[in-house]
Enzyme design. Structure first.
Site, PDB file in Angstrom:
ATOM      1  N   TYR A 269      58.608  22.399  64.499  1.00 56.37           N
ATOM      2  CA  TYR A 269      59.989  22.321  64.283  1.00 56.37           C
ATOM      3  C   TYR A 269      60.719  20.952  64.521  1.00 56.37           C
ATOM      4  CZ  TYR A 269      60.896  27.441  63.087  1.00 56.37           C
ATOM      5  OH  TYR A 269      60.889  28.585  62.637  1.00 56.37           O
TER       6      TYR A 269
ATOM      7  N   ASP B 167      45.852  34.493  63.102  1.00 56.88           N
ATOM      8  CA  ASP B 167      45.433  35.337  62.000  1.00 56.88           C
ATOM      9  C   ASP B 167      45.144  36.839  62.395  1.00 56.88           C
ATOM     10  OD1 ASP B 167      43.075  34.182  62.593  1.00 56.88           O
ATOM     11  OD2 ASP B 167      42.299  33.827  60.903  1.00 56.88           O
TER      12      ASP B 167
HETATM   13  C1  IPM Z   1      64.687  32.656  63.990  1.00 60.93           C
HETATM   14  C2  IPM Z   1      65.146  32.030  62.710  1.00 60.93           C
HETATM   15  C3  IPM Z   1      65.190  30.480  62.762  1.00 60.93           C
HETATM   16  C4  IPM Z   1      63.951  29.900  63.190  1.00 60.93           C
HETATM   17  C5  IPM Z   1      65.716  29.835  61.572  1.00 60.93           C
HETATM   18  C6  IPM Z   1      67.147  30.344  61.153  1.00 60.93           C
HETATM   19  C7  IPM Z   1      65.859  28.556  61.871  1.00 60.93           C
HETATM   20  O1  IPM Z   1      64.164  32.447  61.614  1.00 60.93           O
HETATM   21  O2  IPM Z   1      65.410  32.361  65.034  1.00 60.93           O
HETATM   22  O3  IPM Z   1      63.720  33.172  63.985  1.00 60.93           O
HETATM   23  O4  IPM Z   1      62.991  29.593  62.288  1.00 60.93           O
HETATM   24  O5  IPM Z   1      63.757  29.970  64.299  1.00 60.93           O
END
Ligand code: IPM
Ligand code: MG
Length: 350
Positions: free
Chosen positions: A137, A220
């Site tokens: 991320y 998985d």
């Molecule tokens: C979550 C959501 C977020 C993430 C998005 C909205 C960025 O899906 O909190 O699980 O991927 O973390």
């Protein structure tokens, strides 16, 4: 002095569930509640999904409650355009909220709303502990563009440090000590180097917790076992993206994404962020059809972990399970109750 809660309604059904939650908060205590924009709502007003003022206000509050961010309106192929989701990611990073806790405990009264057979749901009580400020991320992203776009390439980098894994592992082991003393660490160590480091660190941290049984599972296989034998899990510890995916999957054990709360925590004594995991659900936004229960359960987590009000937290959780026992069902659970009706019902049990 009353404690300060920042509410960030955001987009889609966010404002509806947050206004329900504000009613609940005012009912159970006297908190100072201040509302600020995030996500698309903030882009519309300030051209950025998270202003410095909002981040600063969150960092100095006692707790933050968020609705949801995102929606079609802000979807674009322009790489320079601001995205609502980036507001949430910047908030998590800016508040240093590395530990995301997503408890899943299906209520027997709502078993029939789950696509999973009732026999398999009995005894399910699991907690996903998701690392929230690292991994793919937040790694380097790149897009190499060509005039002929069929030649384009893109990359996302997944990176973890020993310390990042170690601190989240401690959170998960401590949670397991308070629960059923079982921890399943989920990775993809047969393929990914970050996962091999993950395993090494978790195995090392485990030495401090001899009372917790550690299992290592490939992602998985974990995805399969969450639906085939969900009751066998206690704490599931995993990295950012696997946690995102497995927590949506686990939510379906509760019948609906509309039931699952979450808490994102950082250093001790710094404010946490509490949010339902369901997202902005643009298809039902503004229709009064949103299920506010995940937000109420997030309020309960906020009362417990952020506002030092454990008995109020318990009262909210009891009211939610009582309402479900007595047949309260919003649309996502196959019923007809509106957001406001569901809120009235919960308040009537408090
Ligand atoms: C979550 C959501 C977020 C993430 C998005 C909205 C960025 O899906 O909190 O699980 O991927 O973390
Ligand atoms: Mg998600």
């Amino acid at each position: 002095m009353s404690k300060e809660v920042i509410v960030l309604p955001g987009d889609g059904i966010g404002p509806e569930v947050i206004s329900a939650a504000a009613r609940l908060l005012n009912y159970v205590g006297s908190f100072e509640i201040n509302s600020l924009p995030i996500g698309g709502a903030s882009i519309d007003k300030y051209d950025t999904p998270l202003t410095d003022e909002t981040l600063q206000a969150c960092r100095t509050s006692d707790a933050v409650l968020l609705g949801a961010v995102g929606g079609q309106k802000w979807e674009t192929s322009d790489p320079e355009a601001p995205r609502p989701e980036q507001g949430l990611l910047n908030l998590r990073k800016g508040m240093e909220l590395f530990a995301n806790l997503r408890p899943v405990r299906p209520s027997p009264a709502a078993y029939e709303a789950s696509p999973i057979r009732k026999e398999l749901l009995e005894g399910v009580d699991l907690l996903v502990v998701r690392e929230l400020t690292g991994g793919i991320y937040f790694g380097q992203k790149d897009r190499i563009r060509h005039t002929d776009k069929t030649k384009d390439t893109a990359q996302d980098t997944c990176e973890y440090s020993w310390q990042e894994i170690e601190r989240i592992a401690h959170v998960a082991f401590r949670a397991a000590q308070q629960r059923k003393h079982k921890l399943t660490s989920v990775d993809k160590a047969n393929v990914l180097e970050t996962s091999r480091l993950w395993r090494e660190v978790v195995t090392d941290v485990a030495k401090n917790y001899p009372d917790v049984e550690l299992n290592l599972l490939l992602v998985d296989n974990a995805a399969m076992q969450i639906v085939s034998k969900p009751a066998s899990f206690d704490v599931i510890l995993t990295e950012n993206m696997f946690g995102d995916i497995l927590s949506d999957e686990s939510a379906m054990l509760s019948g609906s994404l509309g039931m699952l709360p979450s808490a994102s925590l950082g250093k001790e004594d710094s404010p946490g962020l509490f949010e339902p995991i369901h997202g902005s659900a643009p298809d039902i936004a503004g229709k009064g059809a949103a299920n506010p229960l995940a937000t109420f359960l997030s309020v309960a987590l906020m009362l417990r972990y952020g506002l030092d009000s454990p008995s109020e937290a318990e009262a909210v959780e009891t009211a939610v399970s009582k309402a479900l026992d007595e047949g309260l069902r919003t649309k996502d659970l196959g019923g007809q109750a509106t957001t406001i009706e569901a809120t009235d019902k919960i308040l009537s049990y408090l």
